[in-house]
Enzyme design. Structure first.
Site, PDB file in Angstrom:
ATOM      1  N   GLY A 156      52.374  35.324  50.026  1.00 29.86           N
ATOM      2  CA  GLY A 156      53.121  34.198  49.472  1.00 29.86           C
ATOM      3  C   GLY A 156      52.650  33.960  48.042  1.00 29.86           C
ATOM      4  NE  ARG A 157      54.642  28.973  47.378  1.00 33.43           N
ATOM      5  CZ  ARG A 157      55.419  28.129  48.058  1.00 33.43           C
ATOM      6  NH1 ARG A 157      56.437  27.575  47.457  1.00 33.43           N
ATOM      7  NH2 ARG A 157      55.172  27.823  49.309  1.00 33.43           N
ATOM      8  CB  ILE A 158      47.914  31.472  47.461  1.00 34.94           C
ATOM      9  CG1 ILE A 158      48.283  29.989  47.259  1.00 34.94           C
ATOM     10  CG2 ILE A 158      46.410  31.678  47.242  1.00 34.94           C
ATOM     11  CD1 ILE A 158      47.743  29.056  48.335  1.00 34.94           C
ATOM     12  NE  ARG A 179      55.995  35.496  58.287  1.00 38.04           N
ATOM     13  CZ  ARG A 179      56.240  34.213  58.240  1.00 38.04           C
ATOM     14  NH1 ARG A 179      56.591  33.575  59.318  1.00 38.04           N
ATOM     15  NH2 ARG A 179      56.134  33.520  57.127  1.00 38.04           N
ATOM     16  CB  ILE A 238      41.120  31.351  50.716  1.00 32.35           C
ATOM     17  CG1 ILE A 238      42.185  32.385  50.321  1.00 32.35           C
ATOM     18  CG2 ILE A 238      39.801  31.613  50.017  1.00 32.35           C
ATOM     19  CD1 ILE A 238      42.667  32.247  48.884  1.00 32.35           C
ATOM     20  CB  ALA A 239      44.411  32.098  55.457  1.00 34.44           C
ATOM     21  NE  ARG A 240      45.304  25.038  57.308  1.00 38.79           N
ATOM     22  CZ  ARG A 240      45.356  24.741  55.999  1.00 38.79           C
ATOM     23  NH1 ARG A 240      44.597  25.374  55.141  1.00 38.79           N
ATOM     24  NH2 ARG A 240      46.149  23.785  55.560  1.00 38.79           N
ATOM     25  CD  GLU A 269      38.368  24.000  58.116  1.00 35.64           C
ATOM     26  OE1 GLU A 269      38.145  25.193  57.890  1.00 35.64           O
ATOM     27  OE2 GLU A 269      38.981  23.232  57.347  1.00 35.64           O
ATOM     28  CG  HIS A 287      39.393  23.812  53.939  1.00 36.03           C
ATOM     29  ND1 HIS A 287      40.005  23.767  55.157  1.00 36.03           N
ATOM     30  CD2 HIS A 287      40.387  24.091  53.043  1.00 36.03           C
ATOM     31  CE1 HIS A 287      41.311  23.990  55.023  1.00 36.03           C
ATOM     32  NE2 HIS A 287      41.559  24.199  53.730  1.00 36.03           N
ATOM     33  CB  ILE A 288      36.002  23.504  48.161  1.00 38.64           C
ATOM     34  CG1 ILE A 288      35.216  24.823  48.090  1.00 38.64           C
ATOM     35  CG2 ILE A 288      35.212  22.421  48.884  1.00 38.64           C
ATOM     36  CD1 ILE A 288      33.984  24.752  47.174  1.00 38.64           C
TER      37      ILE A 288
HETATM   38  C1  GLV Z   1      44.535  23.589  51.935  1.00 40.56           C
HETATM   39  O1  GLV Z   1      43.994  24.261  52.757  1.00 40.56           O
HETATM   40  C2  GLV Z   1      45.935  23.326  51.931  1.00 40.56           C
HETATM   41  O2  GLV Z   1      46.639  23.724  52.869  1.00 40.56           O
HETATM   42  O3  GLV Z   1      46.414  22.691  50.973  1.00 40.56           O
END
Ligand code: GLV
Length: 328
Positions: A156-158, A179, A238-240, A269, A287-288
């Protein structure tokens, strides 16, 4: 005319509260007290709108207990705290905060990748512990970023932001799995090639996870996937939390079946799998990834705009289930 009542679930910028005050009767948790689920439901009573963060679960149980609720505006791009199906069934609008955090989060993903591959925190701990008393040729030798193969799962964008940083800034070869495949122009812009998940796992020197969490993406990286990765590879999440099986990852790191991991998100978390705390080859952050003040302000402002436009009878900027909107 009386103003709609809203709840701001966590402490946020005073200037955003001041803006909301102009439009709403606001109850806000500016002391950032930790509310239990029952307390959250209690505070939600009588509120037509809620300003939520990614940790606030909005599901059928809460919706049934708060029948007056009409909109929940998440100050996060991720919305796995929302049961969208239940919200739609209850006629409650869900909104998130995309785009405004893309570049900041991609910066952080890259920082975490660099710190992990070049063993920055591990070597700092060594230095702070007073253990540095001589030079050695292989002291904290890590793996190169420049020229390496960067794998991205979730484009995606990130993911695209990370691809561009890798390809244009560090001369990396970028491969990705998603996907759906990007169109040719976007692939060219990101200098990224589409591969199967298996090829991605087997080929990447560094693998960055940026896919959204859903039941379908739960444990996308578990023992079997880790076993396909190179023993020299680094993994960055850095997803979830929940995208990676943290227990399997702790074992892989301990056995060095992969070299290292950089993790900003965790299953359950703020609790962490204890195995992740005892291995040295992992960089851990709380989660920063979107945490710069300008970006957090932009996210909060977007959540506030969603509330304001909704109650003004306009289309909010970033609805997730627009089918529930009845516009003026
Ligand atoms: C951070 O994890 C967000 O979803 O903005």
């Amino acid at each position: 005319m009386s103003k709609p009542k809203i709840l701001v679930v966590r402490a946020i910028f005073a200037e955003v509260i001041a803006r909301l005050d102009q439009h709403f009767e606001v109850e806000s948790n500016q002391n950032d007290e930790s509310w239990s689920r029952a307390e959250l439901i209690e505070h939600m009573q009588g509120k037509e709108g809620a300003f939520t963060t990614g940790g606030d679960r909005i599901d059928a149980e809460l919706l049934a207990a708060c029948p007056q609720l009409r909109i929940c505006a998440n100050m996060a791009v991720g919305f796995n705290n929302f049961d969208i199906k239940a919200m739609t069934a209850a006629g409650v609008l869900a909104t998130n905060a995309p785009d405004v955090l893309t570049e900041t989060t991609a910066d952080f993903g890259f920082a975490l990748l660099m710190a992990t591959a070049r063993r920055i925190t591990e070597s700092e701990h060594f230095l702070r512990a007073g253990k540095w008393n001589k030079w050695s040729y292989d002291m904290f030798a890590g793996s190169d970023i420049h020229g390496a193969t960067l794998g991205i799962l979730g484009m995606g964008r990130i993911g695209q932001g990370i691809a561009k940083r890798g390809a244009h800034g560090f001369g990396m070869k970028v491969i990705y799995h998603n996907r759906s495949r990007l169109d040719a122009a976007l692939e060219a812009e990101c200098k990224a090639g589409y591969v199967s998940k298996e090829v991605l796992l087997k080929t990447a020197d560094h693998l960055v996870l940026v896919l959204p969490y859903s039941p379908a993406s739960h444990h996308s990286i578990g023992a079997a996937e880790l076993a396909l990765m190179k023993p020299t590879a680094t993994l960055v999440n850095i997803a979830r939390g929940g995208i990676v099986d943290d227990a399997a990852l702790a074992i892989a790191l301990c056995n060095r079946t992969i070299a290292a991991a950089g993790l900003d998100v965790f299953e359950g978390e703020p609790a962490l799998h204890p195995g992740l705390l005892t291995v040295p080859n992992v960089v851990l952050t709380p989660h920063i990834a979107s945490a710069t003040l300008p970006t957090r302000l932009a996210m909060a402002s977007l959540a506030a705009r969603n509330l304001i436009e909704f109650f003004a009878g306009n289309r909010p900027p970033t609805p997730l289930n627009p089918e529930v909107l009845v516009l003026k």
